[in-house]
Design a protein around this motif. Structure first.
Motif, PDB file in Angstrom:
ATOM      1  N   LEU A  89       0.826  -1.197   0.000  1.00  9.01           N
ATOM      2  CA  LEU A  89       0.000   0.000   0.000  1.00  9.01           C
ATOM      3  C   LEU A  89       0.865   1.255   0.000  1.00  9.01           C
ATOM      4  N   TYR A  90       0.626   2.131  -0.951  1.00 11.53           N
ATOM      5  CA  TYR A  90       1.386   3.369  -1.061  1.00 11.53           C
ATOM      6  C   TYR A  90       1.262   4.210   0.212  1.00 11.53           C
ATOM      7  N   ALA A  91       2.388   4.693   0.688  1.00 13.35           N
ATOM      8  CA  ALA A  91       2.494   5.614   1.823  1.00 13.35           C
ATOM      9  C   ALA A  91       2.181   4.970   3.177  1.00 13.35           C
ATOM     10  N   ALA A  92       1.853   3.679   3.212  1.00  9.27           N
ATOM     11  CA  ALA A  92       1.619   2.995   4.481  1.00  9.27           C
ATOM     12  C   ALA A  92       2.967   2.535   5.056  1.00  9.27           C
ATOM     13  N   SER A  93       2.946   1.961   6.245  1.00 11.00           N
ATOM     14  CA  SER A  93       4.185   1.628   6.949  1.00 11.00           C
ATOM     15  C   SER A  93       5.158   0.737   6.184  1.00 11.00           C
ATOM     16  N   PRO A  94       4.747  -0.360   5.541  1.00  9.83           N
ATOM     17  CA  PRO A  94       5.737  -1.139   4.789  1.00  9.83           C
ATOM     18  C   PRO A  94       6.454  -0.304   3.713  1.00  9.83           C
ATOM     19  N   TYR A  95       5.703   0.550   3.045  1.00  6.00           N
ATOM     20  CA  TYR A  95       6.285   1.427   2.025  1.00  6.00           C
ATOM     21  C   TYR A  95       7.180   2.490   2.667  1.00  6.00           C
ATOM     22  N   SER A  96       6.651   3.178   3.682  1.00  4.50           N
ATOM     23  CA  SER A  96       7.420   4.275   4.283  1.00  4.50           C
ATOM     24  C   SER A  96       8.688   3.776   4.965  1.00  4.50           C
ATOM     25  N   GLN A  97       8.640   2.589   5.560  1.00  5.34           N
ATOM     26  CA  GLN A  97       9.840   2.055   6.203  1.00  5.34           C
ATOM     27  C   GLN A  97      10.850   1.555   5.162  1.00  5.34           C
ATOM     28  N   THR A  98      10.372   1.168   3.992  1.00  4.54           N
ATOM     29  CA  THR A  98      11.283   0.802   2.906  1.00  4.54           C
ATOM     30  C   THR A  98      12.001   2.040   2.397  1.00  4.54           C
ATOM     31  N   ILE A  99      11.255   3.099   2.105  1.00  2.51           N
ATOM     32  CA  ILE A  99      11.897   4.304   1.576  1.00  2.51           C
ATOM     33  C   ILE A  99      12.749   4.998   2.642  1.00  2.51           C
ATOM     34  N   ALA A 100      12.464   4.748   3.920  1.00  2.00           N
ATOM     35  CA  ALA A 100      13.284   5.323   4.990  1.00  2.00           C
ATOM     36  C   ALA A 100      14.711   4.783   4.954  1.00  2.00           C
ATOM     37  N   ASN A 101      14.919   3.683   4.242  1.00  2.00           N
ATOM     38  CA  ASN A 101      16.256   3.092   4.107  1.00  2.00           C
ATOM     39  C   ASN A 101      17.042   3.644   2.913  1.00  2.00           C
ATOM     40  N   HIS A 102      16.496   4.635   2.246  1.00  2.00           N
ATOM     41  CA  HIS A 102      17.124   5.147   1.026  1.00  2.00           C
ATOM     42  C   HIS A 102      18.589   5.555   1.228  1.00  2.00           C
ATOM     43  N   THR A 103      18.871   6.323   2.260  1.00  3.17           N
ATOM     44  CA  THR A 103      20.244   6.802   2.484  1.00  3.17           C
ATOM     45  C   THR A 103      21.202   5.641   2.726  1.00  3.17           C
ATOM     46  N   GLU A 104      20.784   4.687   3.560  1.00  2.00           N
ATOM     47  CA  GLU A 104      21.636   3.526   3.830  1.00  2.00           C
ATOM     48  C   GLU A 104      21.893   2.718   2.556  1.00  2.00           C
ATOM     49  N   LEU A 105      20.848   2.535   1.749  1.00  2.48           N
ATOM     50  CA  LEU A 105      21.004   1.770   0.506  1.00  2.48           C
ATOM     51  C   LEU A 105      21.905   2.502  -0.480  1.00  2.48           C
ATOM     52  N   ALA A 106      21.795   3.818  -0.530  1.00  2.00           N
ATOM     53  CA  ALA A 106      22.670   4.607  -1.406  1.00  2.00           C
ATOM     54  C   ALA A 106      24.120   4.483  -0.946  1.00  2.00           C
ATOM     55  N   ASN A 107      24.341   4.550   0.363  1.00  2.00           N
ATOM     56  CA  ASN A 107      25.697   4.406   0.904  1.00  2.00           C
ATOM     57  C   ASN A 107      26.270   3.021   0.632  1.00  2.00           C
ATOM     58  N   LEU A 108      25.404   2.003   0.661  1.00  2.00           N
ATOM     59  CA  LEU A 108      25.840   0.630   0.383  1.00  2.00           C
ATOM     60  C   LEU A 108      25.947   0.344  -1.113  1.00  2.00           C
ATOM     61  N   LYS A 109      25.481   1.310  -1.921  1.00  2.00           N
ATOM     62  CA  LYS A 109      25.505   1.184  -3.382  1.00  2.00           C
ATOM     63  C   LYS A 109      24.736  -0.049  -3.871  1.00  2.00           C
ATOM     64  N   ILE A 110      23.598  -0.293  -3.241  1.00  2.00           N
ATOM     65  CA  ILE A 110      22.737  -1.404  -3.646  1.00  2.00           C
ATOM     66  C   ILE A 110      21.695  -0.858  -4.621  1.00  2.00           C
ATOM     67  N   PRO A 111      21.702  -1.341  -5.866  1.00  2.00           N
ATOM     68  CA  PRO A 111      20.653  -0.909  -6.796  1.00  2.00           C
ATOM     69  C   PRO A 111      19.316  -1.518  -6.378  1.00  2.00           C
ATOM     70  N   TYR A 112      18.247  -0.723  -6.451  1.00  2.00           N
ATOM     71  CA  TYR A 112      16.947  -1.234  -6.048  1.00  2.00           C
ATOM     72  C   TYR A 112      15.835  -0.445  -6.725  1.00  2.00           C
ATOM     73  N   LYS A 113      14.676  -1.054  -6.753  1.00  2.00           N
ATOM     74  CA  LYS A 113      13.439  -0.412  -7.205  1.00  2.00           C
ATOM     75  C   LYS A 113      12.375  -0.773  -6.181  1.00  2.00           C
ATOM     76  N   ILE A 114      11.489   0.184  -5.900  1.00  2.00           N
ATOM     77  CA  ILE A 114      10.384  -0.054  -4.981  1.00  2.00           C
ATOM     78  C   ILE A 114       9.083   0.098  -5.762  1.00  2.00           C
TER      79      ILE A 114
END
Length: 148
Positions: free
Chosen positions: A67-92
């Motif tokens: 569900l857009y903007a709900a907790s599973p989504y928001s907690q996934t996008i909250a990891n954006h900085t960490e994923l960028a630092n780890l250089k992990i390519p991803y799509k949500i």
């Protein structure tokens, strides 16, 4: 191989993956996470990051939420900085449905990269949502007669 993580409220993610298994067999490099009533969203955020790291073999990870903007989504996008630092390519992707997941696993079998998959996954998700009477109006009358 691109990893796949499905994150949902309750057991929806596990149910969707179970349906994929019935249709396509058990996919590898795939995980599900559930947010149940009373669970900590901070813990979910940490679990999402950990699973993405485990699923990534260098090809990246697709994360599908319910569900857009709900907790599973928001907690996934909250990891954006960490994923960028780890250089992990991803799509949500959000608005999970079975059509979308089948397309993800089909494209993965074809070894299509993350960027090339995006439009196909979005289209499959949209095409998977139909209403019978609307579709019946678009079904040619001569074909309807043949199928009676």
């Amino acid at each position: 191989m691109i990893g796949v993580l499905i994150v949902s409220h309750g057991q929806l993610a596990a149910g969707l993956l179970d349906a994929v298994k019935v249709i396509m067999g058990a996919p590898t490099q795939t995980a599900t996470l559930a947010l149940n009533q009373g669970d900590s969203i901070e813990r979910l955020r940490a679990q999402i990051l950990q699973q993405i790291q485990l699923l990534n073999d260098g090809a990246g990870v697709i994360i599908v939420t319910d569900l857009y903007a709900a907790s599973p989504y928001s907690q996934t996008i909250a990891n954006h900085t960490e994923l960028a630092n780890l250089k992990i390519p991803y799509k949500i992707f959000t608005g999970a449905n079975l059509s979308m997941l089948i397309e993800i696993f089909h494209q993965r079998l074809l070894h299509i990269n993350l960027d090339e998959m995006t439009s196909k996954i979005l289209q499959a998700g949209k095409n998977g949502v139909r209403e019978f009477f609307t579709e019946l109006r678009h079904y040619p009358a001569e074909r309807r007669k043949r199928n009676d």
